[in-house]
Design a protein around this motif. Structure first.
Motif, short mmCIF file in Angstrom:
data_model
loop_
_atom_site.label_atom_id
_atom_site.label_comp_id
_atom_site.label_asym_id
_atom_site.label_seq_id
_atom_site.Cartn_x
_atom_site.Cartn_y
_atom_site.Cartn_z
N VAL A 154 0.87 -1.17 0.00
CA VAL A 154 0.00 0.00 0.00
C VAL A 154 0.91 1.22 0.00
CG1 VAL A 154 -0.18 -0.05 2.53
CG2 VAL A 154 -1.86 1.25 1.17
N GLY A 155 0.54 2.21 -0.81
CA GLY A 155 1.30 3.45 -0.88
C GLY A 155 0.45 4.63 -0.47
N PHE A 156 1.08 5.61 0.16
CA PHE A 156 0.39 6.83 0.61
C PHE A 156 0.91 7.98 -0.24
CE2 PHE A 156 1.29 3.96 4.18
CZ PHE A 156 0.01 3.56 4.50
N SER A 157 -0.01 8.55 -1.01
CA SER A 157 0.39 9.52 -2.03
C SER A 157 -0.43 10.80 -1.91
CB SER A 157 0.21 8.90 -3.42
OG SER A 157 0.51 9.84 -4.43
N SER A 158 0.17 11.91 -2.32
CA SER A 158 -0.54 13.19 -2.33
C SER A 158 -1.35 13.36 -3.61
CB SER A 158 0.47 14.35 -2.20
OG SER A 158 1.42 14.30 -3.27
N ASP A 159 -1.14 12.46 -4.57
CA ASP A 159 -1.94 12.47 -5.79
C ASP A 159 -2.24 11.01 -6.16
OD1 ASP A 159 0.45 11.49 -6.83
OD2 ASP A 159 1.04 13.42 -7.64
N LYS A 160 -2.75 10.79 -7.31
CA LYS A 160 -3.09 9.45 -7.73
C LYS A 160 -2.02 8.81 -8.59
CE LYS A 160 -8.14 9.96 -7.68
NZ LYS A 160 -9.39 9.77 -8.45
N LYS A 161 -0.87 9.44 -8.64
CA LYS A 161 0.20 8.96 -9.50
C LYS A 161 1.36 8.42 -8.65
CE LYS A 161 -0.90 12.34 -13.10
NZ LYS A 161 -0.37 13.46 -13.92
N MET A 162 2.11 7.50 -9.25
CA MET A 162 3.26 6.92 -8.59
C MET A 162 4.44 7.87 -8.67
SD MET A 162 5.00 3.21 -9.36
CE MET A 162 6.42 2.63 -8.45
N GLY A 163 5.09 8.10 -7.54
CA GLY A 163 6.23 9.00 -7.48
C GLY A 163 6.20 9.83 -6.21
N GLY A 164 7.25 9.75 -5.41
CA GLY A 164 7.30 10.48 -4.15
C GLY A 164 6.33 9.94 -3.12
N PHE A 183 9.47 1.28 1.52
CA PHE A 183 10.00 1.80 0.26
C PHE A 183 9.58 3.25 0.07
CE2 PHE A 183 9.58 -2.77 -0.33
CZ PHE A 183 10.77 -3.13 -0.94
N TYR A 184 10.29 3.89 -0.84
CA TYR A 184 9.95 5.25 -1.26
C TYR A 184 10.02 5.27 -2.78
CZ TYR A 184 9.99 10.33 -1.66
OH TYR A 184 9.68 11.64 -1.97
N ASN A 185 8.89 5.65 -3.39
CA ASN A 185 8.83 5.66 -4.85
C ASN A 185 9.60 6.85 -5.41
OD1 ASN A 185 7.30 3.35 -5.03
ND2 ASN A 185 5.35 4.42 -5.13
N VAL A 186 10.59 6.53 -6.22
CA VAL A 186 11.32 7.56 -6.96
C VAL A 186 10.93 7.39 -8.42
CG1 VAL A 186 13.58 8.50 -7.56
CG2 VAL A 186 13.21 7.46 -5.30
N GLY A 187 9.95 8.20 -8.87
CA GLY A 187 9.40 7.99 -10.20
C GLY A 187 8.67 6.65 -10.23
N GLN A 188 9.02 5.79 -11.16
CA GLN A 188 8.42 4.46 -11.28
C GLN A 188 9.24 3.38 -10.57
OE1 GLN A 188 5.36 4.01 -12.92
NE2 GLN A 188 5.41 6.25 -12.89
N TRP A 189 10.22 3.80 -9.82
CA TRP A 189 11.12 2.84 -9.17
C TRP A 189 10.98 2.94 -7.66
CZ3 TRP A 189 16.15 4.09 -6.77
CH2 TRP A 189 16.84 2.95 -6.35
N ALA A 190 10.89 1.78 -6.99
CA ALA A 190 10.73 1.73 -5.54
C ALA A 190 12.09 1.52 -4.89
CB ALA A 190 9.78 0.60 -5.14
N LYS A 191 12.49 2.49 -4.08
CA LYS A 191 13.76 2.42 -3.37
C LYS A 191 13.52 2.00 -1.93
CE LYS A 191 17.59 5.33 -1.77
NZ LYS A 191 18.14 6.72 -1.74
N GLU A 192 14.20 0.96 -1.49
CA GLU A 192 13.99 0.50 -0.11
C GLU A 192 14.68 1.45 0.86
OE1 GLU A 192 14.10 -3.52 2.68
OE2 GLU A 192 14.83 -3.59 0.59
N ILE A 193 13.98 1.77 1.95
CA ILE A 193 14.48 2.68 2.98
C ILE A 193 14.78 1.87 4.24
CG2 ILE A 193 13.99 4.76 4.30
CD1 ILE A 193 14.16 5.19 1.29
N GLN A 194 15.96 2.10 4.80
CA GLN A 194 16.36 1.33 5.98
C GLN A 194 15.50 1.67 7.20
OE1 GLN A 194 18.50 -1.20 5.98
NE2 GLN A 194 18.72 -0.86 3.78
#
Length: 301
Positions: A154-164, A183-194
Motif C-alpha cells: 500500500v502506498g500513501f500519495s498526495s496524488d493518484k500517481k506513482m512518485g514520491g 520503500f519510497y517511490n522515486v518515479g516508477q522505481w521503488a527504493k527500499e528505505i532502511q
C-alpha cells in the motif's frame, strides 16, 4: 640320628609357623590374607558387644562403602549427561507459536476501514487485493492480502500517481517468510528505505496468497520518506512477483487507486471491481446488452 631329629623338629616348627607366615606374606589393603585377622577382630568385637550391650549401641556405625558411593555418583552423572542433556527432558519446551489469525471482513465499515478489489462479494481470501486499517492507540494496524507469491503493498500519495510515495510492502522471500519492508517511490522505481516504521509484524504465504499484518505510528518525526497518517492521503494498491525477496514490477499496468483521499478516522467498506468486472459494468456495455436483448425479443421483421 641327630640329623634326623633336627629335621623332625624343623618340620614341626615350619608347620606351626605356616599360618602366621602365610598371613603376613599375603597381607594388603584388601588382600585375602588379612581376612582371617579381620574376622578374628570382628569376632572379638562381637563378644565384647555381647558382654556390653550399651556400648555396642553407642559405637555401632553404618558401614562405609566408598566404591558403591562413587559408582552411584558416576552412574547418576552419566545418566544426566547422556539421557537428559541430549534428549532435552529437563529443559522446558518452547511455547507454541500462534498461527496467523485470519482477517475478519465482518468488521469492515464498523471497527475498521476496508478496500476490496476483485470479484463482487469477495473477502480477504478471495479478492485480488484486500486492505484494512484501524486505529489502536497511537498506531494504525494494517492488514494486506493479495493473490500472489511475491509481494503486496500500500502506498500513501498526495496524488493518484506513482512518485514520491511512502510505501509499505509485505514481501515473501525464498525462505518462505513474509517480511515487512519500507520503500519510497522515486518515479516508477521503488527504493527500499532502511528506516522502517513497521512493528508487531506478522505474515504468511498460504493458498497462493501473501497476507500480512503490522502496525505503524500515526505520527512520526518529520521525514521525507515517512508520512503522517493523521493526514489524509490517496491510497495506492499494488502487488506482484518477487525474485529472491526483492520486489519486481506489479502484476497489472494500472494498479487500483482510491477514488478520494482516505482518512484513518473514517471507517468505510469500499469495493472496486477488477478489470474483468469493470467491462461488464460500464454504462456503454450495459446499453449494448439491453439493445441486443431487445433485438432478440422483438425478432427480425
Amino acid at each position: 640320628m641327630a640329623a634326623a631329629r633336627w629335621l623332625h623338629w624343623g618340620a614341626w616348627l615350619l608347620l606351626l609357623a605356616g599360618p602366621a607366615a602365610s598371613s603376613s606374606s599375603w597381607a594388603g589393603p584388601a588382600g585375602e590374607g588379612s581376612g582371617g585377622g579381620a574376622r578374628a577382630a570382628a569376632a572379638a568385637a562381637g563378644r565384647g558387644r555381647e558382654s556390653d550391650p550399651g556400648g555396642a549401641q553407642a559405637d555401632e556405625q553404618p558401614p562405609h562403602q566408598p566404591h558403591d558411593s562413587s559408582y552411584g555418583t558416576f552412574a547418576s552423572e552419566f545418566y544426566d549427561l547422556r539421557f537428559l542433556s541430549d534428549e532435552g527432558y529437563p529443559f522446558p519446551t518452547a511455547p507454541p507459536v500462534d498461527p496467523f489469525a485470519k482477517i475478519r471482513v465482518d468488521d469492515c465499515g464498523k471497527t475498521k476501514g476496508c478496500f476490496r478489489y476483485g470479484k463482487p462479494g469477495c473477502n480477504a481470501e478471495t479478492c485480488d487485493y484486500f486492505l484494512s486499517y484501524r486505529r489502536i492507540g497511537a498506531d494504525i494496524e494494517f492488514e494486506l492480502s493479495a493473490e500472489t507469491d511475491g509481494w503486496v503493498a500500500v502506498g500513501f500519495s498526495s496524488d493518484k500517481k506513482m512518485g514520491g510515495d511512502d510505501v509499505m510492502a509485505c514481501v515473501h522471500d525464498d525462505n518462505g517468510r513474509v517480511r515487512i519492508h519500507h520503500f519510497y517511490n522515486v518515479g516508477q522505481w521503488a527504493k527500499e528505505i532502511q528506516r522502517n516504521p513497521a512493528r508487531d509484524e506478522e505474515g504468511v504465504f498460504e493458498n497462493s496468497r501473501v497476507t500480512c499484518r503490522f502496525k505503524r505510528p500515526v505520527k512520526v518525526p518529520r521525514d521525507e520518506t515517512i508520512v503522517d497518517l493523521h493526514l489524509s492521503w490517496y491510497y495506492l494498491f499494488a502487488w506482484g512477483p518477487a525474485i529472491q525477496g526483492s520486489i519486481t514490477r506489479h502484476d497489472i499496468d494500472s494498479p487500483p487507486v482510491s477514488e478520494r483521499v482516505v482518512s484513518i478516522y473514517k471507517y468505510e467498506d469500499i469495493f472496486m471491481p477488477s478489470a474483468a468486472y469493470q467491462t461488464f459494468s460500464s454504462p456503454f456495455c450495459l446499453l449494448l446488452i439491453v439493445a441486443f436483448t431487445f433485438y432478440l425479443l422483438m425478432g427480425t421483421p
